[in-house]
Design an enzyme around this catalytic site. Structure first.
Site, short mmCIF file in Angstrom:
data_model
loop_
_atom_site.label_atom_id
_atom_site.label_comp_id
_atom_site.label_asym_id
_atom_site.label_seq_id
_atom_site.Cartn_x
_atom_site.Cartn_y
_atom_site.Cartn_z
NE ARG A 74 -3.74 0.98 2.09
CZ ARG A 74 -4.92 1.29 2.61
NH1 ARG A 74 -5.04 2.22 3.53
NH2 ARG A 74 -6.00 0.66 2.21
CG HIS A 101 -8.43 0.54 -2.58
ND1 HIS A 101 -7.61 -0.49 -2.14
CD2 HIS A 101 -9.10 0.98 -1.48
CE1 HIS A 101 -7.80 -0.67 -0.84
NE2 HIS A 101 -8.69 0.21 -0.42
CD GLN A 141 -13.18 -1.04 -0.08
OE1 GLN A 141 -12.33 -0.95 0.80
NE2 GLN A 141 -14.45 -1.38 0.19
CG ASP A 153 -13.11 7.22 -0.99
OD1 ASP A 153 -12.97 7.12 0.25
OD2 ASP A 153 -12.15 7.12 -1.79
CB CYS A 161 -13.94 2.13 0.54
SG CYS A 161 -13.43 3.86 0.49
NE ARG A 205 -11.00 -4.19 1.26
CZ ARG A 205 -9.97 -3.38 1.58
NH1 ARG A 205 -10.16 -2.35 2.39
NH2 ARG A 205 -8.77 -3.56 1.06
#
Ligand code: CP
Ligand code: NVA
Length: 316
Positions: A108, A135, A138, A231, A272, A300
């Site tokens: 990440r 991402h 996700q 988001d 998310c 997740r």
């Protein structure tokens, strides 16, 4: 069709077909059911997994850690302060060293180029746990959650409200266009997604049947929506833009008015997480009956476990 993802990296959903994405979602559903029954098949027994984090994380870090332990692997957390990645050591050198010791690497951080270099030079599967651009893990959790709520997800109308050019919007647009979910971005013109990416996703849509729409009219965008997604307005690393973002994104907040404008009782609200209540979403919507955000968060773990098991696991 039999799907075999052994040895593959997971850097972006651009690299995965609709069938492969569906396979990962179904594998995650299976692993979730097994975990609820107390069945752990240890597909990753004796594997070692490096977890590199240049940016903070709750869900992604914990998902990789718990996923590894459930499947018999050892996870090793490496924050940016623990290693020299890209500073005192080139990404290529770190990749080659980690590839000699670990069986898989999660990354990440900021640059998509870094995760691509790690994959190219380590020789082991590398999984993208978020970059500035993308991402993808996700999106698997989001699709799994939609499948749990709706059954079949092909043909649904998915509306993303807010920062239309951030990693989440990009990743969702790629994923939706691959698997046949109609994708709408409602954002201010200055935050519209990259035109080249929109074109690419329209091409994916020609095959899957998904349409891609980009608009600055949020109330029109959400009409008939099955999913409303948002988001944060300020992604990690963009803190200097906070004041400007809060100003231009205010009309794109997901609130009761936006949820009602769908004209449907069945619309679900997704995020998310982490969320900034009062910015991109009101507390009422986040805590309301349409919200599925904590199912998404749980998923997740099951989806990240599925990615590791599919690309690195034994007896799968
Ligand atoms: N959604 C998500 O990636 O959360 P974290 O930043 O906590 O990992
Ligand atoms: N766009 C957000 C996603 C967090 C999971 C960020 O990059 O901060």
């Amino acid at each position: 069709m039999s799907i075999n993802l052994k040895g593959r990296s997971f850097l972006t959903l651009k690299d995965y077909s609709a069938e492969e994405i569906e396979y990962l979602i179904d594998l995650a559903i299976d692993l979730k059911e097994k975990k609820k029954k107390g069945i752990f098949e240890k597909h990753l027994l004796n594997k070692n997994v490096a977890l590199i984090f240049e940016k903070p994380s709750t869900r992604t870090r914990c998902s990789f850690t718990v996923g590894c332990v459930d499947e018999g692997a050892h996870p090793e957390y490496l924050s940016k302060d623990d290693i020299q990645l890209g500073h005192k050591e080139t990404v290529e050198d770190t990749a080659r060293v980690l590839g000699r010791m670990f069986d898989g690497i999660e990354f990440r951080g900021f640059s998509q180029d870094t995760v691509e270099k790690l994959a190219k030079y380590s020789g082991v599967p590398v999984w993208n746990g978020l970059t500035d651009e993308d991402h993808p893990t996700q999106v698997l959790a989001d699709f799994m959650t939609m499948k749990e709520k709706f059954g079949n997800i092909k043909g649904l109308k998915f509306v993303y409200c807010g920062d239309g050019r951030n990693n989440m919007s990009n990743a969702l647009m790629i994923g939706c266009s691959k698997i046949g979910v109609n994708y709408v971005v409602a954002s201010p013109k200055s935050l519209f997604p990259d035109e080249n990416l929109v074109e690419l996703c329209k091409k994916y849509g020609e095959e899957s049947g998904a349409s891609i729409t980009v608009t600055d009219d949020i109330l029109k965008a959400v009409e008939g929506a099955d999913v409303i997604y948002t988001d944060v307005w300020v992604s990690m690393g963009e803190e200097a833009k906070t004041e400007e973002r809060l100003k231009i994104l205010k009309p794109y907040q997901v609130n009761e008015g936006v949820m009602k404008a769908t004209g449907k009782e069945s619309t679900i609200f997704m995020h998310c997480l982490p969320a900034v209540r009062g910015n991109e979403v009101t507390n009422e919507v986040l805590e309301g009956p349409s919200s599925v955000v904590f199912d998404e968060a749980e998923n997740r773990m099951h989806t990240i476990k599925a990615v590791m098991v599919a690309t690195l696991g034994e007896n799968i």
